[in-house]
Write an enzyme that holds these catalytic residues in place. Structure first.
Site, PDB file in Angstrom:
ATOM      1  N   ASP A  96       0.812  -1.196   0.202  1.00 17.83           N
ATOM      2  CA  ASP A  96      -0.001   0.031  -0.138  1.00 17.83           C
ATOM      3  C   ASP A  96       0.883   1.247   0.013  1.00 17.83           C
ATOM      4  O   ASP A  96       1.565   1.484   1.053  1.00 17.83           O
ATOM      5  CB  ASP A  96      -0.920  -0.239   1.201  1.00 17.83           C
ATOM      6  CG  ASP A  96      -2.184   0.748   1.233  1.00 17.83           C
ATOM      7  OD1 ASP A  96      -3.069   0.392   2.030  1.00 17.83           O
ATOM      8  OD2 ASP A  96      -2.095   2.030   0.487  1.00 17.83           O
ATOM      9  N   ASP A 321     -11.503   1.370   6.258  1.00 20.26           N
ATOM     10  CA  ASP A 321     -12.075   2.585   6.419  1.00 20.26           C
ATOM     11  C   ASP A 321     -13.668   2.676   6.351  1.00 20.26           C
ATOM     12  O   ASP A 321     -14.243   3.581   6.870  1.00 20.26           O
ATOM     13  CB  ASP A 321     -11.769   3.609   5.206  1.00 20.26           C
ATOM     14  CG  ASP A 321     -10.345   3.863   5.166  1.00 20.26           C
ATOM     15  OD1 ASP A 321      -9.864   4.158   3.927  1.00 20.26           O
ATOM     16  OD2 ASP A 321      -9.830   3.908   6.182  1.00 20.26           O
TER      17      ASP A 321
HETATM   18  O1  TEU Z   1      -8.307   6.643   2.723  1.00 28.25           O
HETATM   19  C1  TEU Z   1      -8.693   7.975   2.118  1.00 28.25           C
HETATM   20  C2  TEU Z   1     -10.267   8.320   2.201  1.00 28.25           C
HETATM   21  O2  TEU Z   1     -11.136   8.569   1.445  1.00 28.25           O
HETATM   22  C3  TEU Z   1     -10.968   7.715   3.579  1.00 28.25           C
HETATM   23  O3  TEU Z   1     -10.050   8.034   4.399  1.00 28.25           O
HETATM   24  C4  TEU Z   1     -12.288   8.765   3.782  1.00 28.25           C
HETATM   25  O4  TEU Z   1     -11.726   9.900   3.347  1.00 28.25           O
HETATM   26  C5  TEU Z   1     -12.327   8.792   5.139  1.00 28.25           C
HETATM   27  O5  TEU Z   1     -12.658   7.532   5.841  1.00 28.25           O
HETATM   28  C6  TEU Z   1     -13.645   9.785   5.624  1.00 28.25           C
HETATM   29  O6  TEU Z   1     -14.595   8.974   5.146  1.00 28.25           O
HETATM   30  C7  TEU Z   1      -7.111   6.436   2.514  1.00 28.25           C
HETATM   31  C8  TEU Z   1      -6.884   5.420   3.307  1.00 28.25           C
HETATM   32  O7  TEU Z   1      -7.622   4.206   3.210  1.00 28.25           O
HETATM   33  C9  TEU Z   1      -7.173   5.818   4.696  1.00 28.25           C
HETATM   34  O8  TEU Z   1      -7.188   4.568   5.899  1.00 28.25           O
HETATM   35  C10 TEU Z   1      -6.412   6.933   5.449  1.00 28.25           C
HETATM   36  O9  TEU Z   1      -6.902   7.388   6.732  1.00 28.25           O
HETATM   37  C11 TEU Z   1      -6.329   7.994   4.239  1.00 28.25           C
HETATM   38  O10 TEU Z   1      -6.378   7.621   2.899  1.00 28.25           O
HETATM   39  C12 TEU Z   1      -5.331   9.162   4.480  1.00 28.25           C
HETATM   40  O11 TEU Z   1      -4.116   8.175   3.953  1.00 28.25           O
END
Ligand code: TEU
Ligand code: CA
Length: 550
Positions: A96, A321
């Site tokens: 990732d 997420d």
């Molecule tokens: O996620 C980006 C993202 O769009 C989600 O984090 C979403 O914006 C957030 O949950 C609000 O709903 C990626 C990764 O998957 C996430 O774990 C990270 O926190 C984020 O980017 C920043 O790197």
């Protein structure tokens, strides 16, 4: 056929997967220990979320050294052993890459903070008065997307947490540094890459306030994004690997360009529109019932649109997420097993590469913590505060977190009915969901009718029937907002997939060439209720798959 069309990817959040040294934190050796379980499930690639050196403010998506293993997850030798052991079992490791931003603990940012102009240009610093950010953009984790540095008298951009400083992709030095990171992991035998919020890396030429929203329209699918992706893929030779871009708030047209093989950008894309049908007016932290008619419309638009455009979807429900899908769009109670199987069928037989998030194959549910002390996620902790500042009571805020928090997907993997669900011999960094004594891998591997074995069948089916990986897709009008049906067809085989998202019976009257009325013409090859049932009645959350040979 593209090499990845028949593959299934399993996503592991190492921190919550399996702890082998009793510190309550999952580690790389825990992944190695469970490879035979993943082989039994039948997955082909394993996507590991970041395990690089990090202050863990955003659980590793705040990277302080891209070419490292954080000691909390183990050593580089542990990683090398994992790659070797996965390879022995015919499984590839996908890493990732968080290339939109680094942790402010990264040495590049630390040099920038000291005023080194070369490294300040690795990030996005802007001049503006001490109390007026350069733009009114809002961070995805709440608050301003800018942070003031008094010693430099400048602001830096952070679309996410204040400790996650956005990188300046316009700087060729930055692009070369990140290509070297790809090269480092490629030569260690990695088979693929996921690119975190990669469609945010191209920032606008003009910085202006957003009078219509939170600023995302200025930096999403930005002006140079396709150039950057073509350059990254060309100069690192990753077009021979499986690459997937996480596309935040993107468009179908851009995703066609990101994933059409002709463009030589990425193999496929994650898009999230289908996971916002339970957001009120697009607001994540406002609860509303899922709009299943909109869900069907989005699936149809993206599935048929990507086929027309020659793009390729990563199809998924869950990740680290998102809340657990059986709690979100299914049923945790009476129809827990049927709804989990229906949800799996709905996406696994679509056109695209399916992703299974750890525990989804067991029907793991939301934790729904009702005390703030149980939460760990920075976004959730911010919104617990923000929601109350906006006038919600603590109880209302906790109800919203219980449904929406990313921690719902980050509770420890439930291996067995033993202490802490067999995840750790120590104290877990986050509580285990309290249904682990019934929902766990050991119990489900013993039960032939389990969700685990149903996922096994779906994965095997994708390899047995080329029409799933390569066939066209056409959605049918079912006349009911919560019943979805689509046809997969190629020159020899045709499948009909019917899924009811309804918690009560639905009478199937007309779905065009459904063959439901004429069972002789088609064979039912998969169903989530034991018996075939009444062909014209769909029981709660019932799914059926029919096959017709030409
Ligand atoms: O996620 C980006 C993202 O769009 C989600 O984090 C979403 O914006 C957030 O949950 C609000 O709903 C990626 C990764 O998957 C996430 O774990 C990270 O926190 C984020 O980017 C920043 O790197
Ligand atoms: Ca550990």
């Amino acid at each position: 056929m593209e090499r990845f069309h028949q593959k299934v990817v399993y996503q592991i959040y190492p921190k919550s997967f399996c702890d082998t040294n009793g510190d309550g934190i999952g580690d790389l050796n825990g992944v190695t220990e469970k490879l035979d379980y993943l082989k039994e499930l039948g997955v082909d690639e394993i996507w590991l979320t970041p395990f690089f050196c990090s202050p863990q403010r955003d659980n590793g998506y705040d990277v302080a050294d891209y070419e490292s293993v954080d000691p909390m997850f183990g050593t580089m030798e542990d990683f090398d052993r994992l790659v070797t052991e996965a390879d022995k079992r015919g499984m590839g490791i996908m890493l990732d890459m968080v290339f939109n931003h680094t942790s402010t603990a990264h040495r590049w940012f630390q040099k920038a903070l000291q005023g080194d102009p070369e490294y300040m240009n690795y990030y996005i610093f802007r001049d503006a008065p001490a109390h007026t950010p350069p733009t009114n953009w809002v961070s995805k984790f709440g608050g301003s997307a800018w942070e003031y540095v008094p010693s430099l008298k400048k602001w830096y951009l952070h679309l996410f947490d204040v400790t996650q400083a956005d990188l300046n992709w316009e700087n060729p030095r930055v692009r070369e540094e990140l290509k070297n990171v790809i090269g480092f992991w490629k030569q260690k035998g990695v088979k693929g890459f996921r690119f975190d919020v990669v469609n945010l890396i191209s920032k606008p030429e003009v910085w202006e306030d957003d009078t219509q929203g939170d600023g995302r329209r200025f930096y999403t699918d930005g002006p140079h994004i396709h150039e950057y992706l073509k350059e990254l893929t060309r100069d690192t030779g990753i077009d021979e690997m499986i690459t997937v871009g996480e596309m935040s708030s993107t468009s179908l047209d851009n995703c066609i360009r990101y994933s059409n093989p002709r463009e030589k950008e990425l193999s496929m894309c994650f898009s999230f529109h289908h996971l916002k049908v339970d957001y009120k007016d697009g607001q994540k932290w406002v609860l509303t019932e899922p709009d299943y008619a909109e869900l069907k419309r989005l699936f149809r638009t993206w599935q048929e649109g990507m086929e027309r455009g020659g793009g390729w979807n990563a199809v998924f429900w869950c990740n680290h997420d998102q809340p657990r899908i059986v709690s979100r769009f299914g049923d945790e109670g009476t129809y827990w097993k049927e709804s989990a199987k229906m949800l799996a069928t709905a996406i696994h037989l679509m056109r695209g590469t399916p992703y299974i998030f750890q525990g989804e194959e067991l029907g793991m549910t939301n934790a729904g913590f009702q005390e703030i002390a149980s939460y760990r996620d920075v976004e959730s902790l911010n919104y617990y505060r923000i929601l109350q500042e906006e006038g919600k009571t603590e109880e209302e805020a906790l109800t919203i977190l219980g449904a929406r928090s990313r921690d719902n997907g980050r509770t420890p993997m439930q291996w067995n009915a033993g202490p802490h669900a067999g995840f750790t011999q120590g104290e877990p960094w986050i509580s285990v969901t309290d249904n682990y004594e019934t929902i766990n891998a050991e119990a489900e591997r013993r039960d032939p009718d389990s969700i685990f074995h149903y996922y096994q069948k779906l994965i095997a089916l994708r390899k047995q029937l080329p029409v799933i990986a390569e066939g066209g897709i056409r959605f049918l009008e079912t006349g009911m907002p919560d019943v979805m049906a689509y046809v997969r067809e190629d020159g020899t085989d045709t499948l009909l997939v019917v899924c009811s998202f309804a918690g009560e019976e639905r009478i199937v009257t007309s779905m065009g060439e459904t063959w439901a009325e004429d069972p002789e013409a088609a064979e039912m090859i998969l169903a989530n209720y034991g018996d075939g049932g009444e062909s014209s009645v769909l029981r709660p959350f019932e799914t059926r798959v029919y096959r017709k040979m030409k």
